[in-house]
Design an enzyme around this catalytic site. Structure first.
Site, PDB file in Angstrom:
ATOM      1  N   ASP A 410      32.507  -9.013  -1.724  1.00  0.00           N
ATOM      2  CA  ASP A 410      32.681  -8.375  -2.891  1.00  0.00           C
ATOM      3  C   ASP A 410      33.085  -9.333  -4.083  1.00  0.00           C
ATOM      4  O   ASP A 410      33.183  -9.079  -5.299  1.00  0.00           O
ATOM      5  CB  ASP A 410      33.556  -7.291  -2.869  1.00  0.00           C
ATOM      6  CG  ASP A 410      33.019  -6.035  -2.527  1.00  0.00           C
ATOM      7  OD1 ASP A 410      31.586  -5.839  -2.773  1.00  0.00           O
ATOM      8  OD2 ASP A 410      33.615  -5.160  -1.871  1.00  0.00           O
ATOM      9  N   TYR A 491      32.962   1.869  -3.779  1.00  0.00           N
ATOM     10  CA  TYR A 491      34.298   1.698  -3.407  1.00  0.00           C
ATOM     11  C   TYR A 491      35.632   1.284  -4.239  1.00  0.00           C
ATOM     12  O   TYR A 491      35.309   0.558  -5.053  1.00  0.00           O
ATOM     13  CB  TYR A 491      34.630   0.642  -2.187  1.00  0.00           C
ATOM     14  CG  TYR A 491      34.255   1.158  -0.729  1.00  0.00           C
ATOM     15  CD1 TYR A 491      34.985   2.029  -0.207  1.00  0.00           C
ATOM     16  CD2 TYR A 491      33.343   0.394   0.018  1.00  0.00           C
ATOM     17  CE1 TYR A 491      34.787   2.643   1.078  1.00  0.00           C
ATOM     18  CE2 TYR A 491      33.023   1.092   1.391  1.00  0.00           C
ATOM     19  CZ  TYR A 491      33.778   2.013   1.776  1.00  0.00           C
ATOM     20  OH  TYR A 491      33.807   2.428   3.177  1.00  0.00           O
TER      21      TYR A 491
HETATM   22 CU    CU Z   1      34.362   1.856   4.481  1.00  0.00          CU
END
Ligand code: CU
Ligand code: NAG
Ligand code: NAG
Ligand code: NAG
Ligand code: NAG
Ligand code: NAG
Ligand code: NAG
Ligand code: NAG
Ligand code: NAG
Ligand code: NAG
Ligand code: NAG
Ligand code: NAG
Ligand code: NAG
Length: 805
Positions: A410, A491
């Site tokens: 990320d 997320y």
């Molecule tokens: Cu996850």
């Protein structure tokens, strides 16, 4: 001799403080102190005499003792660096605002943190302030073989003395350069739409929608990250598996639920090179059946026995709004925390410096990893030089190629760009202090308003308690937290550092938001079926932290204190007893520096200063231990074919290395471009160096094995999806340091009643709380403020945040 004495002392303490273990008879023996004689029968309350002493000198604002040498580049510094780089003809830069993928353009500028030796010389020895340098990450799109490269620019401020150079010394590759194998995103997307146009009728039939690139499309098309490499006829080819994701529509279009709507049709493209005329479609996948050509796929689809799978469609299940009959008491306001007498910590807003109780630290914010802490001191002594995230992996698996080939790193996307404004009363208490941070990408300086919060809170359980039939002794557990949330795609990562009165520092990450899911067909072995057309797509989260502990200086040693079962024959018995012992093992070499947490918590991991012994001869140390979660901290997949040489920090739970100015990061955001040939390959840090009483760094993983179940719909919840470790003093101080707090209580009582109440100067608040002042105005929520840096005009704010990455 020393050991015997220490054991004796320990034995006495144990007897005196363990009534629970000693049983009721022993307990009576311990009631040996006479209750204090009180002059008056009425209840006594100790006054807060003397308490004004400290509060008189307290101020919520403070001036940092030293300049924050870790602080992000100012807008003006970033502008000067960008302007300087545009003046270098050999870089052949194009302003980002007009650049295409065929131009050279600056992606990111940030601070290159000073070398530790220089920093310590400044912080500890009154040495000169270290020269300030900038990082410039440039995408070279103009050459036929495009690449990205990191440069160091400085010293700052930019003068005639300033230069730029490849930032090679922070790499294991030798050069801060990486190939960009599929640079032309727009062309790649156009290719995908061209492919899907050839099967528009099949897509309509199987998926009931269209993907043409038009605004009213039903489907988004994207696939694996990182790009996959395959050897075909002895040459490296770059492979993209794409799939269809349904855009949430109608009443649910506000919800970001696209990653819950995979459609189960996949195509494989060879996108090697920059000439799309040479790209090839290599096949289709539907229902677990692979078709090598579009013609083959079409022939199968035309047959009556072609198996069509259930559609995966949006409806209320992808929304996060309140649903269902409200619960009985739920219309009443839940408990609310207040800060009755104001803020009890101090902040230098400009220098990003914080003091709370016995702690102080500096913090900063980077594009790649977001919030980072430096020079964390406890009782005036540095305990950590640096504490911050390094990388966040989400490694998927699945029968389908997009899930199987996906392993997000990320920092490629960055934690900084997505650390958006926090909502008071939800993300953090209303009374928290909110601070802004800025990062510089795409020649725009973006300030996130109120995206870091700092606050004290009561976690709802005590730090300490003990009671007998004669008295109670209780200590509050007041925790200081600094928190920031990064929403990277689907997320939301909640990052926080908790500071506690017993000297413990806890590092926590939690995840919420939308899972990335898979189409259900043929995916039974890779997760649960969680909706009509949906599988939960199992994946591992592995997030790495750099924890540069300095325990009473930089000469430290990592030791394992093991609780081991043993057979011992004692002089006082003829029988061999099965018992346990404490075994001490020094980790003296990087070869032994890759570690797992041991089963049943058998090993305590300590960072000690072997030359700094306490008065009982034990080395003063901090212990590191997992504290929440515990459902996985490193990757399950061995030798990941997706991450290749870029996952060296995710194979174990934690690592110990020797601190080096050349080994600053565990990962590099550009590793994602070419994971086989990463700029930083963490595994190369392990070269057998001596770790005995030297400056060591821990690299600690948090994470979880995430096998989403129905409870992950519509969003994963933080309760389960959290993971944490703590570092806590271990034989470091003479006793528990939380005894110093005033926020404790002693009540002496007998059957006549309470004889004494001691409050140690803690003031019980009185008066009224005006709840209206605690009510946030959510219409104040503004989001980011962006300023374009090239051409630079600080007076012309530029608010397009679309191009930020
Ligand atoms: Cu996850
Ligand atoms: C008040 O402050 C002075 C100076 O810091 C200190 O010596 C003294 O012990 C303090 N008194 C109390 C009651 O805290
Ligand atoms: C500079 O970049 C442009 C594209 O922005 C390219 O057309 C040109 O060839 C490059 N010049 C050199 C000397 O590389
Ligand atoms: C920092 O350390 C690296 C590696 O030793 C060195 O190459 C670099 O010049 C140092 N930077 C400064 C500003 O001294
Ligand atoms: C997509 O198709 C159009 C029309 O045939 C063509 O001009 C274009 O080059 C194609 N694009 C790619 C990337 O293949
Ligand atoms: C297919 O899409 C059309 C138009 O969007 C819609 O009316 C129809 O109900 C859909 N069919 C199914 C089976 O979902
Ligand atoms: C944060 O940024 C906003 C908008 O620029 C500004 O009004 C506010 O004063 C800043 N807050 C702090 C604490 O600097
Ligand atoms: C650290 O250890 C080295 C080698 O044992 C020694 O030379 C040095 O003086 C020590 N440093 C400190 C600050 O104690
Ligand atoms: C051990 O056994 C011997 C022989 O039976 C006996 O004399 C002795 O007293 C025993 N010692 C202890 C500590 O029980
Ligand atoms: C490691 O350091 C300890 C304490 O300073 C010392 O006793 C031990 O001999 C050292 N071991 C090695 C292999 O140097
Ligand atoms: C309780 O303690 C007080 C003060 O010491 C004493 O006067 C009183 O007798 C005690 N009561 C009992 C029942 O022991
Ligand atoms: C409570 O605070 C609100 C908002 O500041 C204010 O309007 C109101 O007058 C206050 N009420 C009292 C009783 O002080
Ligand atoms: C962006 O800035 C322009 C001009 O300053 C303003 O009119 C517009 O409302 C802003 N847009 C947003 C989304 O803030």
């Amino acid at each position: 001799m020393r050991v015997v004495a220490a054991t004796a002392v320990f034995g006495v303490l144990l007897l005196a403080s363990s009534p629970v273990l000693a049983g009721p008879h022993a307990r009576l023996r311990h009631q040996r102190k006479s209750p204090p004689k009180v002059a008056h029968p009425e209840i006594l309350t100790e006054t807060a005499a003397g308490s004004s002493n400290a509060s008189a000198t307290f101020s919520p604002t403070i001036t940092a003792p030293k300049q924050n040498i870790f602080i992000s580049l100012t807008d003006d510094e970033a502008a000067a660096v960008i302007s300087f780089l545009h003046d270098q003809p050999e870089l052949n830069l194009t302003a980002t605002v007009i650049a295409t993928s065929w131009d050279n353009a600056i992606e990111v500028v940030d601070l290159v943190a000073p070398n530790k030796t220089d920093a310590l010389n400044y912080l500890d020895n009154g040495g000169p302030i270290p020269p300030r340098y900038a990082l410039a990450r440039i995408a070279f799109g103009a050459p036929e073989k495009p690449y990205l490269q990191d440069f160091i620019v400085g010293p700052l401020p930019i003068t005639n003395e300033s230069t730029y150079a490849s930032l090679d010394w922070q790499t294991t590759k030798g050069v801060a350069k990486i190939n960009n194998n599929v640079p032309d995103d727009e062309t790649t997307l156009e290719w995908c739409y061209n492919v899907t146009a050839t099967v528009a009728d099949i897509v309509l039939d199987l998926l009931n929608g269209t993907a043409t690139g038009a605004d009213d499309d039903t489907f988004d098309i994207w696939g694996n990250d990182p790009l996959s490499q395959e050897e075909i006829d002895g040459e490296t080819h770059f492979i993209l598996w794409s799939t269809y994701w349904r855009f949430p529509s109608g009443d649910y279009s506000i919800f970001d639920g696209e990653t819950l709507l995979p459609q189960g049709l996949f195509f494989k493209s060879d996108v090697t090179g920059r000439d799309p005329a040479k790209w090839k479609l290599l096949g289709w996948l539907y229902g677990g059946i692979f078709y090598e050509t579009t013609a083959e796929f079409r022939r199968a689809w035309e047959k009556p026995d072609f198996v069509k799978y259930e559609l995966n469609l949006p409806s209320s299940w992808i929304g996060t709004d309140q649903v269902g009959t409200p619960l009985p008491a739920d219309s009443r306001t839940p408990p609310l925390a207040v800060q009755p007498t104001g803020q009890r910590f101090s902040v230098d807003v400009d220098q990003k410096y914080v003091e709370w109780m016995d702690y102080s630290f500096y913090f900063t914010f980077t594009r790649d990893t977001g919030m980072r802490l430096f020079d964390i001191k406890y009782k005036g002594q540095r305990v950590m030089y640096e504490l911050g995230l390094q990388e966040a992996i989400a490694h998927y698996a699945g029968n389908d190629p997009v899930q199987s080939l996906t392993a997000y790193m990320d920092t490629y996307y960055g934690m900084g760009p997505y650390a958006f404004e926090l909502a008071p009363g939800f993300d953090c208490p209303t009374y928290a202090t909110y601070l802004n941070t800025t990062f510089h990408a795409s020649e725009i300086s973006t300030t996130h308003r109120n995206n870091i919060c700092l606050f004290e809170s009561d976690p709802g359980y005590l730090m300490q308690r003990h009671s007998t039939s004669q008295y109670l002794a209780l200590t509050k557990n007041i925790v200081f937290t600094i928190r920031s949330v990064s929403t990277v795609g689907n997320y939301d990562y909640n990052f926080e550092y908790n500071f506690m009165m017993d000297g413990t520092i806890e590092v926590v990450v939690r995840a919420s938001g939308y899972i990335q899911s898979a189409y259900y067909a043929a995916n039974e072995e890779y997760g649960y079926r969680i909706h009509n057309g949906l599988s939960g797509s199992m994946h591992d989260h592995s997030l790495n932290w750099k924890v540069d502990l300095d325990i009473l200086g930089t000469n430290n040693t990592f030791v394992k204190h093991k609780v081991v079962p043993v057979q011992v024959k004692y002089p006082w018995s003829n029988q061999t007893r099965s018992t346990m012992k404490l075994e001490r093992v020094r980790v003296e070499n990087e070869d032994d520096g890759k570690l797992f947490w041991t089963a049943n918590g058998a090993d305590m991991y300590l960072v000690e200063n072997s030359d700094e012994l306490n008065e009982y001869g034990e080395a003063r140390a901090y212990k590191i231990a997992p504290s929440r979660g515990g459902s996985g901290m490193h990757l399950t997949i061995q030798d990941s074919p997706n991450l290749l040489n870029s996952a060296g920090f995710a194979t174990h739970a934690l690592y110990v290395t020797k601190q080096k100015d050349t080994e600053v990061h565990a990962s590099h955001p550009n590793n994602d471009y070419d994971p086989a040939n990463p700029i930083i390959d963490f595994s190369k840090y392990f070269d057998g160096e001596n770790l005995n009483q030297t400056d060591i760094v821990l690299w600690v993983n948090l994470g979880m094995h995430h096998v989403p179940h129905t409870g992950d719909l519509p969003n994963t919840v933080f309760t389960y999806a959290q993971s944490a470790f703590l570092v806590t003093p271990h034989n470091y101080l003479e006793h528990d340091p939380s005894r110093v707090t005033r926020q404790m209580l002693r009540i002496d009582y007998n059957t006549t009643g309470v004889q004494l109440v001691k409050q140690f100067g803690a003031v019980q608040p009185s008066g009224l709380v005006n709840l209206t002042t605690l009510r946030p105005d959510y219409f104040d929520y503004e989001g980011d403020v962006a300023v374009r840096k090239f051409p630079y005009d600080p007076l012309d704010p530029f608010n397009d945040t679309q191009s930020i990455v």
